[in-house]
Scaffold this active site. Structure first.
Site, PDB file in Angstrom:
ATOM      1  N   LEU A  48       0.765  -1.265  -0.114  1.00 44.16           N
ATOM      2  CA  LEU A  48       0.185  -0.006   0.173  1.00 44.16           C
ATOM      3  C   LEU A  48       0.736   1.337   0.068  1.00 44.16           C
ATOM      4  O   LEU A  48       0.449   2.470  -0.473  1.00 44.16           O
ATOM      5  CB  LEU A  48      -0.878  -0.057   1.285  1.00 44.16           C
ATOM      6  CG  LEU A  48      -2.000  -0.972   1.322  1.00 44.16           C
ATOM      7  CD1 LEU A  48      -2.672  -0.930   2.756  1.00 44.16           C
ATOM      8  CD2 LEU A  48      -3.301  -0.642   0.428  1.00 44.16           C
ATOM      9  N   LYS A  71       1.664  -2.658   8.771  1.00 40.62           N
ATOM     10  CA  LYS A  71       2.852  -1.648   8.559  1.00 40.62           C
ATOM     11  C   LYS A  71       3.721  -2.533   9.292  1.00 40.62           C
ATOM     12  O   LYS A  71       3.680  -3.022  10.364  1.00 40.62           O
ATOM     13  CB  LYS A  71       2.712  -0.536   9.349  1.00 40.62           C
ATOM     14  CG  LYS A  71       3.824   0.406   9.371  1.00 40.62           C
ATOM     15  CD  LYS A  71       3.565   1.830  10.102  1.00 40.62           C
ATOM     16  CE  LYS A  71       4.623   2.771  10.021  1.00 40.62           C
ATOM     17  NZ  LYS A  71       4.171   4.197  10.625  1.00 40.62           N
ATOM     18  N   ASP A 164       3.378  15.098  13.367  1.00 42.95           N
ATOM     19  CA  ASP A 164       3.514  14.964  12.004  1.00 42.95           C
ATOM     20  C   ASP A 164       2.475  14.910  10.926  1.00 42.95           C
ATOM     21  O   ASP A 164       2.223  14.197  10.160  1.00 42.95           O
ATOM     22  CB  ASP A 164       4.395  13.504  11.914  1.00 42.95           C
ATOM     23  CG  ASP A 164       5.398  13.467  10.470  1.00 42.95           C
ATOM     24  OD1 ASP A 164       5.360  14.791   9.821  1.00 42.95           O
ATOM     25  OD2 ASP A 164       5.926  12.482  10.198  1.00 42.95           O
TER      26      ASP A 164
END
Ligand code: ATP
Ligand code: MG
Length: 306
Positions: A48, A71, A164
């Protein structure tokens, strides 16, 4: 195409790859040293995205058949990376909000790889959406702002600073739900110490006091810094490009320093409503103590627009 060179492939660590997918190796393991998940629980479907810390795969959970995002951070026992991915997992575990990507489990492989199973957001990031579909209308920006602010207000109430916020860390699904993701540099603030002091995150979206910490004695208010990054992100969605530098200019340190710390905040084009302008001014105050908080911004007239 991903770098699937040998450093990411281990002879005894191979996950079944469906024939239609490109040949991708990711580590597998039969038992987890830490966490509530093992990699054998999932079947990989495709890549992805890539980040600084690792690769994100679309996977199917074998038992439930649900599709998720996985992840995989190649920590390789690097203490800094390991610390940051463990902190990311810890923060995701603590959160439960419709505007924060949902956490489904994690593992730490004997190889040093760490996996985080997340809700799959099928339209990808706001950055990709912007690149593929072009600039957002004002009402689309309102819809994004409401949701990201709801997520940020939840985080800030729980003393978590994201650090972030940017288009590529905001995920979207088919229902146009927008969720905050990537807590790799986030931090839980202690009750007594509400400031941050480390230079982490993405330079281009940093507020003046973060980009140049000397200007504020090295400490900055992490909550206010998230609001600046949100303002810049929404600005970018509306104008279609990073707003602080001329189109095509590389975001080098000196150019960013001038744009963020020395220049006035950018002004929205004429097409923007007065409410939008006012909202943007509240986010992009150079003086961090004057910036509105997430909960104040949720009540700004800009968000009452249809
Ligand atoms: P960086 O440090 O470069 O910001 P990172 O290594 O921390 O990135 P993420 O930002 O979490 O990694 O993810 C990298 C990319 O993977 C995202 O930009 C996005 O394209 C994709 N991605 C991450 N999580 C999901 C998800 N839950 N659903 C769909 N795609 C995702
Ligand atoms: Mg990211």
């Amino acid at each position: 195409m991903a770098d699937f060179s040998s450093k990411h492939c281990r002879p005894n660590l191979r996950l079944n790859v469906p024939k239609r997918s490109p040949c991708i190796d990711i580590p597998t393991l039969s038992s987890s040293s830490e966490g509530d998940l093992i990699l054998d629980d999932v079947e990989k479907l495709q890549v992805l995205g890539h980040g600084n810390s690792g690769i994100v795969y679309q996977v199917r959970h074998k038992r439930t058949s649900y599709v998720h995002a996985l992840k995989v951070v190649h920590a390789y026992f690097d203490p800094m990376t390991l610390r940051s991915v463990r902190r990311e997992i810890d923060i995701l575990r603590r959160t439960d909000s419709p505007n924060i990507v949902q956490f489904h489990g994690s593992f730490e492989a004997p190889s040093g790889d760490v996996g985080i199973l997340l809700e799959h957001m099928d339209l990808g990031t706001l950055d990709t959406l912007l690149k593929n579909k072009g600039p957002f209308s004002e009402s689309q920006v309102v819809a994004v702002a409401r949701q990201v602010l709801a997520g940020l207000s939840y985080l800030h109430e729980n003393k978590i600073v994201h650090r972030d916020i940017k288009p590529s860390n905001l995920l979207v699904n088919q229902n146009m739900e927008v969720k905050i993701s990537d807590f790799g540099v986030s931090k839980v603030l202690s009750r007594t110490l509400d400031t941050c002091d480390s230079y982490v995150g993405t330079g281009a979206y940093m507020s003046p006091e973060r980009f140049n910490p000397d200007s504020c004695g090295g400490n900055y208010n992490g909550y206010a810094a998230d609001i600046w990054s949100l303002g810049l992100t929404l600005f970018e969605l509306y104008v279609g490009r990073f707003p602080l530098l001329p189109a095509g200019q590389r975001p080098e340190w000196a150019a960013l320093m001038c744009a963020i710390c020395f220049n006035d905040p950018p002004a929205l084009p004429e097409s923007a409503s007065d409410e939008f302008r006012s909202f943007m001014e509240c986010c992009l105050k150079k003086e961090s103590s004057e910036r509105w908080t997430a909960s104040q911004l949720l009540n700004h007239p800009f968000l009452s627009q249809q």
